[in-house]
Write an enzyme that holds these catalytic residues in place. Structure first.
Site, PDB file in Angstrom:
ATOM      1  N   HIS A 101      -6.857 -12.258  -2.089  1.00  0.00           N
ATOM      2  CA  HIS A 101      -8.168 -12.070  -1.448  1.00  0.00           C
ATOM      3  C   HIS A 101      -9.301 -12.266  -2.462  1.00  0.00           C
ATOM      4  O   HIS A 101     -10.379 -11.689  -2.318  1.00  0.00           O
ATOM      5  CB  HIS A 101      -8.257 -10.675  -0.817  1.00  0.00           C
ATOM      6  CG  HIS A 101      -7.255 -10.442   0.273  1.00  0.00           C
ATOM      7  ND1 HIS A 101      -7.571 -10.543   1.610  1.00  0.00           N
ATOM      8  CD2 HIS A 101      -5.931 -10.158   0.225  1.00  0.00           C
ATOM      9  CE1 HIS A 101      -6.483 -10.310   2.338  1.00  0.00           C
ATOM     10  NE2 HIS A 101      -5.480 -10.070   1.522  1.00  0.00           N
ATOM     11  N   HIS A 118     -12.060 -16.648   0.677  1.00  0.00           N
ATOM     12  CA  HIS A 118     -10.659 -16.687   1.073  1.00  0.00           C
ATOM     13  C   HIS A 118     -10.529 -16.541   2.583  1.00  0.00           C
ATOM     14  O   HIS A 118     -11.446 -16.065   3.260  1.00  0.00           O
ATOM     15  CB  HIS A 118      -9.853 -15.593   0.364  1.00  0.00           C
ATOM     16  CG  HIS A 118     -10.227 -14.206   0.784  1.00  0.00           C
ATOM     17  ND1 HIS A 118     -11.298 -13.540   0.253  1.00  0.00           N
ATOM     18  CD2 HIS A 118      -9.680 -13.361   1.695  1.00  0.00           C
ATOM     19  CE1 HIS A 118     -11.395 -12.352   0.818  1.00  0.00           C
ATOM     20  NE2 HIS A 118     -10.432 -12.213   1.712  1.00  0.00           N
ATOM     21  N   ASP A 171      -8.285 -14.743   5.527  1.00  0.00           N
ATOM     22  CA  ASP A 171      -7.298 -13.713   5.860  1.00  0.00           C
ATOM     23  C   ASP A 171      -6.319 -14.280   6.884  1.00  0.00           C
ATOM     24  O   ASP A 171      -6.726 -14.993   7.810  1.00  0.00           O
ATOM     25  CB  ASP A 171      -7.984 -12.502   6.506  1.00  0.00           C
ATOM     26  CG  ASP A 171      -8.583 -11.543   5.495  1.00  0.00           C
ATOM     27  OD1 ASP A 171      -8.479 -11.781   4.283  1.00  0.00           O
ATOM     28  OD2 ASP A 171      -9.156 -10.530   5.952  1.00  0.00           O
ATOM     29  N   HIS A 204      -2.193  -9.912   7.560  1.00  0.00           N
ATOM     30  CA  HIS A 204      -2.908  -8.964   6.704  1.00  0.00           C
ATOM     31  C   HIS A 204      -3.234  -7.686   7.464  1.00  0.00           C
ATOM     32  O   HIS A 204      -3.284  -6.604   6.884  1.00  0.00           O
ATOM     33  CB  HIS A 204      -4.194  -9.628   6.207  1.00  0.00           C
ATOM     34  CG  HIS A 204      -5.062  -8.778   5.333  1.00  0.00           C
ATOM     35  ND1 HIS A 204      -4.586  -8.059   4.265  1.00  0.00           N
ATOM     36  CD2 HIS A 204      -6.402  -8.546   5.369  1.00  0.00           C
ATOM     37  CE1 HIS A 204      -5.585  -7.410   3.691  1.00  0.00           C
ATOM     38  NE2 HIS A 204      -6.683  -7.681   4.341  1.00  0.00           N
ATOM     39  N   GLU A 246     -13.856 -14.707   4.276  1.00  0.00           N
ATOM     40  CA  GLU A 246     -14.619 -13.654   3.611  1.00  0.00           C
ATOM     41  C   GLU A 246     -15.006 -14.120   2.206  1.00  0.00           C
ATOM     42  O   GLU A 246     -14.409 -15.047   1.673  1.00  0.00           O
ATOM     43  CB  GLU A 246     -13.766 -12.375   3.510  1.00  0.00           C
ATOM     44  CG  GLU A 246     -13.450 -11.767   4.872  1.00  0.00           C
ATOM     45  CD  GLU A 246     -12.360 -10.698   4.821  1.00  0.00           C
ATOM     46  OE1 GLU A 246     -12.369  -9.823   5.695  1.00  0.00           O
ATOM     47  OE2 GLU A 246     -11.487 -10.755   3.920  1.00  0.00           O
TER      48      GLU A 246
HETATM   49 ZN    ZN Z   1      -9.470 -10.591   2.908  1.00  0.00          ZN
END
Ligand code: ZN
Length: 219
Positions: A54, A58, A60, A64, A177
């Site tokens: 992360h 990145h 997700d 996750h 993110e």
């Molecule tokens: Zn993340």
């Protein structure tokens, strides 16, 4: 750089990944060890890295935040490439973005939200803004398949219930993110942000880029 007709303009929206970059408290910081050095007589420079998946900009994966969710290598590439919109979110630090906070109508299937609440990736601030479950549902209702944010998480740092992650999981949306959006004007672009093909991983770093076609009416 001034736009030239017919030449696409590229906006790099990935922060620099270095030893200085902040990671979630308790997560694994980035480091790179040099195993061979040309400068000291080795035939090559050779290094290895250690980091959370992360780190920096990145994607997700559903695994996750949900048991049995898809890993990052299983996600369709189409999610991470194509028509995209950068929208300003009028939100303060430590707050969740509501639909009324969006500065523009949603027009693209990929939306990146610019909050300005995590200004320096090398200096972690805990009070960054995040999405809300209400906003995730609002975006999904308008055909959005990917949502990105310029903070380390789509949920507030103290939130253990992960309301936005759950809202995204329920709708099988993609998440970016850690984006760097400060230098990007709001508007329409083509997004390219492919995650590394890490088998079974819960996330993967991306090199996120926005492409604007000079001479088009997209701005
Ligand atoms: Zn993340």
């Amino acid at each position: 750089m001034p736009a030239r007709p017919g030449v696409p303009e590229l906006f790099d929206i990935s922060p620099l990944v270095s030893r200085r970059i902040g990671v979630f408290p308790g997560d694994t910081p980035f480091s790179r060890d040099e195993l061979m050095w040309i400068a000291s007589g080795d035939p090559l420079d050779l290094s290895r890295i250690s980091t959370t998946v992360h780190v920096g900009a990145h994607a997700d994966a559903p695994s996750h935040y949900r048991l049995g969710g898809a890993a990052i290598h299983e996600r369709p590439l189409e999610l991470y490439f194509g028509d995209c919109q950068v929208i300003d979110a009028a939100v303060g630090r430590g707050q969740r973005i509501r639909p009324a906070d969006l500065a523009a109508a949603v027009e693209a299937p990929r939306v990146l939200l610019r909050t300005g609440t995590f200004p320096d990736p090398d200096r972690w601030n805990q009070d960054f803004a995040s999405l809300s479950a209400e906003l995730v549902a609002f975006l999904h209702d308008r055909g959005v398949r990917l949502v990105g944010i310029d903070t380390p998480s789509i949920d507030l740092q103290p939130d253990k219930a992960l309301e936005s992650h759950n809202a995204v999981a329920d709708r099988d949306m993609a998440v970016l993110e850690g984006l760097a959006l400060a230098a990007v004007p709001p508007g329409r672009y083509t997004l390219a942000a492919f995650p590394l093909k890490l088998e079974g991983a819960d996330a993967a770093p991306v090199r996120a880029v926005l492409i604007r076609n000079a001479g088009s009416d997209v701005d």
